[in-house]
Design a protein around this motif. Structure first.
Motif, mmCIF file in Angstrom:
data_model
loop_
_atom_site.group_PDB
_atom_site.id
_atom_site.type_symbol
_atom_site.label_atom_id
_atom_site.label_comp_id
_atom_site.label_asym_id
_atom_site.label_seq_id
_atom_site.Cartn_x
_atom_site.Cartn_y
_atom_site.Cartn_z
ATOM 1 N N LEU A 146 -1.192 2.578 -6.359
ATOM 2 C CA LEU A 146 -2.512 1.994 -5.662
ATOM 3 C C LEU A 146 -2.601 0.475 -5.746
ATOM 4 O O LEU A 146 -2.761 -0.154 -4.535
ATOM 5 C CB LEU A 146 -3.944 2.390 -6.443
ATOM 6 N N GLY A 150 -3.759 -1.724 -2.471
ATOM 7 C CA GLY A 150 -4.039 -2.749 -2.266
ATOM 8 C C GLY A 150 -3.385 -3.808 -1.341
ATOM 9 O O GLY A 150 -3.980 -4.756 -1.111
ATOM 10 N N LEU A 372 -7.973 -2.251 -5.299
ATOM 11 C CA LEU A 372 -7.106 -1.377 -5.890
ATOM 12 C C LEU A 372 -6.061 -2.331 -6.535
ATOM 13 O O LEU A 372 -5.223 -1.255 -7.051
ATOM 14 C CB LEU A 372 -6.686 -0.632 -4.456
#
Length: 584
Positions: A146, A150, A372
């Motif tokens: 993640l 991001g 994120l």
């Protein structure tokens, strides 16, 4: 402090509506308010996700209409919000462009096809009760994945923030492209982007409950209408179709099957892992019994609803679930409330949405990407578990330098490698008797006896093909390097819950090798399941020897203290090979 007690007033045993029933009248106003809050914060966010997925703005609204309703009716979790998600949106944009141009009619149709394929995969997972697969994507790998997403999402919006077209493949090339062309930035667009970012960040710092993104969206739409942003070089969203989404079955062509399956499989892994982790966390928080397999059917229904209404994959969203929880929502009534608000927007408010400036969505998506990037999680991993930090860093690196699909594959493979490594690098001990009579564990070294002539070796993991080599080597080391007389080697199998075929054959070979040396072998405290496996492999049934299973180490020592290992040294069975050689 959120209450830990369950919100359910009585058990509900229906296979559906588990997230809604029983209805608590006292809780109902709180759920409705939470639903309004989710609509206020979620609508700009899902519209932003369409920039990531490369689909029309209105498809973002579709993800929190019928998919939200489908999960509320079929899923088991009372808290989980199922809607558009940045990770799965990034997977779509990073993979489907191999067969269709981003934003084209064919591409948009493929995103729906992937959603339908994911729904089928989820149904298959439910049939075979594969909810446990969520456990095989480690938290460290997910943090890294993640974080990489991001970085990719944020880098992809830098050009849009200053009014430039996105160029370059991958975050680094996109960043380089923006730096090279920064002199050509559109100043009104850049100023508007800075204002939107200031509003979002200001609300987050000064009034955390205020919907900063919604305020920015409404303010920019009003300003766009009043001052004709489009006429001043600021791009706007353009026409947003109103009314209910059309229902249709997405097409699939033979030349697209491989890409659709690969994309759907990547989305499936993220959905299973992220949704299950989120649902479990909130079920534990409110002392409710979760049901991963029932939630899988809810997720399948939600993705089928997404596919049939022309939108893209939906997923259990940790951020939206926390929004609802923080606003006091405790059941899926909150999510149905959100769906009603979205329906009203689609019926009556799509015309104002057409005036929304494009840099507003770029700013919202940029902030989603920044959120994120889990710097706190990465720092914590580095401080507490450096090997898992490396796993997270590698997963993030694959996403940033290769692509999202290979990033999720890397996350899964790295998780499995980490699992295998922990199973392989297990703890083994030799037990001796202390001055007080208690057993004391030591590192595996020869000449550490629990009683005269008796060595107790403890193996603290399941015995399987990858660690049988270590098991054999350490037991033979105790036998070969002993400078005191040995008669028995006792295997403390308290921590062994499974023995695979390779390990079973190894036990037979090891027993035969110890027989040659005039040593006996005994096993302690084996669970029932492993006792059955030992009997099946006949690992303790050799003619002319005394081998049995004891309940405790003390019992084994007492029984074997004065017992010779065998009546006669028995030859190995005809098919037995030396330890370490391939089993037949």
């Amino acid at each position: 402090m959120k209450p830990a007690a369950s919100t359910r007033s009585q058990p509900h045993h229906m296979p559906f509506l588990q997230g809604l029933l029983p209805v608590n009248a006292a809780q109902l106003p709180h759920d409705i308010i939470a639903g309004l809050t989710l609509a206020a914060l979620g609508i700009p966010e899902v519209m932003g996700y369409t920039k990531i997925s490369g689909t029309p703005t209105v498809t973002g609204l579709y993800t929190i209409l019928l998919p939200l309703v489908a999960f509320a009716l079929v899923g088991a979790s009372r808290q989980l919000v199922v809607a558009a998600d940045s990770a799965t949106a990034a997977i779509l944009a990073g993979t489907l462009t191999a067969v269709a141009a981003l934003g084209s009619k064919e591409y948009i149709g493929l995103t729906s096809t992937v959603a339908l394929t994911v729904a089928v995969m989820l149904v298959i997972a439910r049939i075979f009760r594969l909810g446990f697969l969520a456990d095989f994507l480690s938290r460290s790998a997910l943090i890294g994945f993640l974080t990489g997403v991001g970085i990719q999402v944020a880098a992809g919006e830098l050009a849009g923030l200053i009014g430039l077209a996105k160029e370059g493949h991958g975050p680094l090339m996109q960043l380089v492209s923006v730096v090279q062309r920064v002199a050509g930035a559109n100043y009104p667009t850049t100023l508007l982007s800075l204002v939107v970012l200031a509003v979002i960040l200001g609300c987050k710092r000064l009034a955390p409950r205020a919907p900063g993104a919604l305020i920015a969206v409404i303010g920019s739409i009003v300003a766009s209408g009043m001052f004709n942003f489009a006429g001043h070089g600021i791009a706007v969203t353009g026409d947003v179709p109103g009314g209910l989404p059309s229902l249709f079955v997405p097409p699939l062509h033979a030349n697209e099957i491989n890409q659709v399956l690969a994309t759907a499989a990547s989305c499936f892994i993220v959905i299973i892992a992220q949704s299950a982790a989120t649902a479990r966390a909130y079920a534990n928080r409110y002392n409710e019994k979760g049901d991963d397999n029932a939630d899988i059917i809810g997720l399948a229904a939600a993705n089928a609803a997404a596919a049939l209404t022309g939108t893209f994959v939906v997923n259990g969203s940790p951020t939206k679930t926390e929004i609802v929880d923080d606003a006091g929502g405790r059941t899926q009534v909150a999510h149905l409330t959100t769906a009603v608000i979205v329906l009203l927007v689609l019926l009556f408010l799509t015309k104002p949405l057409s005036l929304m400036p494009a840099p507003v969505l770029s700013a919202i998506v940029f902030m989603i990407g920044v959120k994120l990037i889990d710097v706190k999680g990465m720092v914590e991993l580095y401080r507490m578990q450096k090997d898992e930090f490396v796993v997270a860093l590698l997963a993030a690196g694959v996403v940033v330098f290769v692509d999202v699909m290979h990033g999720i594959l890397a996350a899964v493979v790295l998780s499995l490698i980490a699992h295998a490594r922990h199973s392989y690098l297990l703890r083994t001990r030799v037990l001796t008797r202390g001055p007080t009579g208690h057993l004391i564990p030591h590192h595996v070294e020869p000449n550490l006896l629990a009683a005269p002539g008796i060595v107790v070796y403890r193996f603290e993991a399941d015995l399987f093909y990858a660690n049988t080599g270590r098991f054999t080597a350490e037991v033979l080391k105790l036998a070969n390097e002993a400078s005191v007389p040995l008669r028995w080697i006792v295997i403390d199998a308290t921590e062994i819950n499974n023995i695979d075929y390779t390990a079973g054959k190894t036990l037979i070979q090891l027993g035969a090798e110890l027989d040659r040396r005039g040593l006996g072998i005994a096993v302690v405290a084996v669970p029932t399941g492993v006792r059955h496996e030992l009997d099946r492999y006949k690992a303790l049934r050799i003619s002319g020897t005394h081998r049995e299973i004891f309940a405790t180490v003390d019992e084994a020592i007492d029984a074997l203290r004065d017992l010779p290992p065998s009546t006669s040294a028995s030859a190995p069975p005809p098919d037995t090979k030396p330890p370490g050689s391939p089993a037949k």
